[in-house]
Design a protein around this motif. Structure first.
Motif, PDB file in Angstrom:
ATOM      1  N   GLY A  82       0.738  -1.032  -0.074  1.00 22.08           N
ATOM      2  CA  GLY A  82       0.025  -0.064  -0.086  1.00 22.08           C
ATOM      3  C   GLY A  82       0.888   1.219  -0.021  1.00 22.08           C
ATOM      4  N   LEU A  83       1.946   1.344   0.610  1.00 17.49           N
ATOM      5  CA  LEU A  83       2.730   2.409   0.769  1.00 17.49           C
ATOM      6  C   LEU A  83       3.706   2.637  -0.457  1.00 17.49           C
ATOM      7  CD1 LEU A  83       3.924   2.589   4.804  1.00 17.49           C
ATOM      8  CD2 LEU A  83       2.057   3.934   3.373  1.00 17.49           C
ATOM      9  N   ILE A  86       1.163   4.423  -2.813  1.00 15.67           N
ATOM     10  CA  ILE A  86       0.929   5.887  -2.022  1.00 15.67           C
ATOM     11  C   ILE A  86       2.185   6.676  -2.553  1.00 15.67           C
ATOM     12  CG2 ILE A  86       0.695   7.635  -0.131  1.00 15.67           C
ATOM     13  CD1 ILE A  86      -1.013   5.273   1.000  1.00 15.67           C
ATOM     14  N   GLU A 151      -9.020   9.325   3.949  1.00 12.20           N
ATOM     15  CA  GLU A 151      -9.633   8.214   4.195  1.00 12.20           C
ATOM     16  C   GLU A 151     -10.968   8.428   4.470  1.00 12.20           C
ATOM     17  OE1 GLU A 151      -6.992   6.322   7.091  1.00 12.20           O
ATOM     18  OE2 GLU A 151      -5.291   6.838   5.848  1.00 12.20           O
ATOM     19  N   LEU A 214       1.244  -8.859   1.037  1.00 13.98           N
ATOM     20  CA  LEU A 214       1.574  -7.372   1.020  1.00 13.98           C
ATOM     21  C   LEU A 214       1.092  -7.083  -0.446  1.00 13.98           C
ATOM     22  CD1 LEU A 214       4.656  -6.512   2.722  1.00 13.98           C
ATOM     23  CD2 LEU A 214       2.606  -5.826   3.354  1.00 13.98           C
ATOM     24  N   LEU A 333      -5.303  -5.302   9.815  1.00 17.40           N
ATOM     25  CA  LEU A 333      -6.524  -5.405   9.657  1.00 17.40           C
ATOM     26  C   LEU A 333      -7.098  -6.067   8.299  1.00 17.40           C
ATOM     27  CD1 LEU A 333      -7.747  -2.693   7.827  1.00 17.40           C
ATOM     28  CD2 LEU A 333      -6.369  -1.521   9.202  1.00 17.40           C
TER      29      LEU A 333
END
Ligand SMILES: *Cc1c(COP(=O)(O)O)cnc(C)c1O
Length: 392
Positions: A82-83, A86, A151, A214, A333
């Motif tokens: 995810g990072l 981004i 978000e 991931l 999560l």
């Protein structure tokens, strides 16, 4: 899916299974194989389907097309996390640009701004994005603001922001709206439909769904923006590997059934937590008394399955975490298993304490990612852990 089948009118639970090119064109296999290859024979000069694994890979392409279909995007892109997704988006901006961040943005996103891009003079400002008049004022005052990242729900306080209104404001100032849609998943919320320009996911969470891969996904509304992301993805290279693309596609097939169960369990546990004295306050937009309840209903298909709550001071919070049997005390999560964490020392430790306290991430705040176990078992686990952690 066979190429000639129209997908325009398919609902999202069907798209989870048949979106993208979900069938292998070469063999008819009902799953896209793992093409563990980094280079591809070219039939003649300039003629090829794929050339080099960073630029494109058939397994990754299938996932990217699937992710585009899931959110009605022009294009989707798969990243190593995810990072990294981004980070790649941020590489579109230049020194001197400023980006507005919602105040309880994911801690890792904040860290990229505060500790990495700050060295390149990419500026940020933290704003209360629920207060849209304030956001409008910010845009009006500073023409260097080129984007807003938010978000909904926010993390970990689970505030709901009005994505459509936010996007309208940003657009009127020529800025981009980037929504981190991780907490909702494409099944519950489609930011691009609401007017956002980019939707980004930590696919590590609900999309993968099993806490075993991931990944990051970026979905882009328009073509010129998607060309920029494609260029940056290939130029900087944080792509998702074929095996991980396969795992993600496998996870996405069951997204809708998992989310339905996540939602049921979360609603049940939020109501339970709201009803007991050991809990001071519950943050969950599926509760009618939550200030985001109506707005969330308008823009999303459900309240998600993350619940935050403040435990009352008579309880020893560390003992509570240690006493849980089923619910694992761990970061992350969105997996099938319930996870619980302590934002101020874990996910949001990167945010300076004074800012944390200011925005409400206090030391008695707990974040629960509700899994798909039996809801009564989860409730009983919480009850017995509370019993053991009560101070005399
Ligand atoms: C986990 C998470 C991220 C970061 O994703 P990684 O896959 O861990 O790099 C970004 N945003 C949100 C909301 C997250 O929960």
């Amino acid at each position: 899916m066979r190429k000639n089948v129209k997908k325009d009118n398919l609902r999202s639970d069907t798209l989870c299974i048949h979106g993208g090119n979900s069938e292998c064109e070469n063999t008819g296999a009902v799953n896209i194989p793992i093409y563990q290859a980094v280079t591809f024979r070219q039939s003649e000069m300039g003629k090829f389907k794929f050339e080099y694994g960073r630029t494109g890979n058939p397994t990754r392409q299938a996932l990217e097309r699937l992710s585009a279909d899931l959110e009605g995007a022009a294009a989707g892109f798969a990243f190593a996390s995810g990072l990294s997704a981004i980070t790649t988006i941020l590489l579109m901006f230049k020194s001197g640009d400023k980006i507005l961040l919602s105040q309880d943005i994911y801690g890792g996103t904040f860290r990229i701004f505060n500790d990495v891009f700050i060295n390149f003079n990419l500026k940020y400002e933290i704003v209360d994005i629920c207060n849209l008049d304030f956001v409008r004022e910010k845009f009006a005052k500073d023409k260097n603001i080129k984007a807003v990242i938010a978000e909904s729900p926010t993390n970990p306080l689970l505030n709901i922001i009005d994505i459509a209104e936010l996007a309208k404001i940003a657009k009127s100032y020529g800025a981009l709206t980037i929504i981190d849609n991780t907490f909702m998943s494409p099944y519950l919320q489609r930011p691009l439909d609401l007017g956002a320009d980019i939707s980004v996911h930590s696919a590590t969470k609900y999309l993968g769904g099993h806490s075993d891969v991931l990944g990051g996904l970026v979905m882009v509304k328009d073509k010129s923006l998607s060309e920029k992301i494609a260029f940056l993805q290939n130029s900087t290279g944080a792509v998702l590997q074929p095996f991980d693309c396969f795992l993600l596609m496998r996870g996405i097939k069951t997204l809708s059934v998992r989310m339905d169960r996540h939602l049921q369990n979360a609603q049940f546990l939020a109501e339970f937590l709201d009803s007991i004295d050991a809990v001071e306050e519950v943050f969950y937009c599926g509760l009618k008394n939550n200030k985001g309840y109506e707005l969330n209903k308008k823009q999303a298909k459900g309240a998600g399955a993350i619940i935050s709550f403040k435990i009352s001071p008579q309880y020893d919070i560390n003992k509570f975490f240690k006493s849980l049997n089923i619910i694992a005390f761990a970061e992350s999560l969105g997996g099938v298993e319930s996870l619980i964490c302590h934002p101020s020392t874990m996910t949001h430790a990167g945010i300076p304490k004074n800012i944390r306290e200011l925005i409400g991430i206090t030391d008695n705040l707990i974040r629960l990612s509700v899994g798909i176990e039996n809801k009564e078992d989860l409730k009983n686990d919480i009850l017995q852990a509370l019993e053991k952690s009560k101070e005399k």
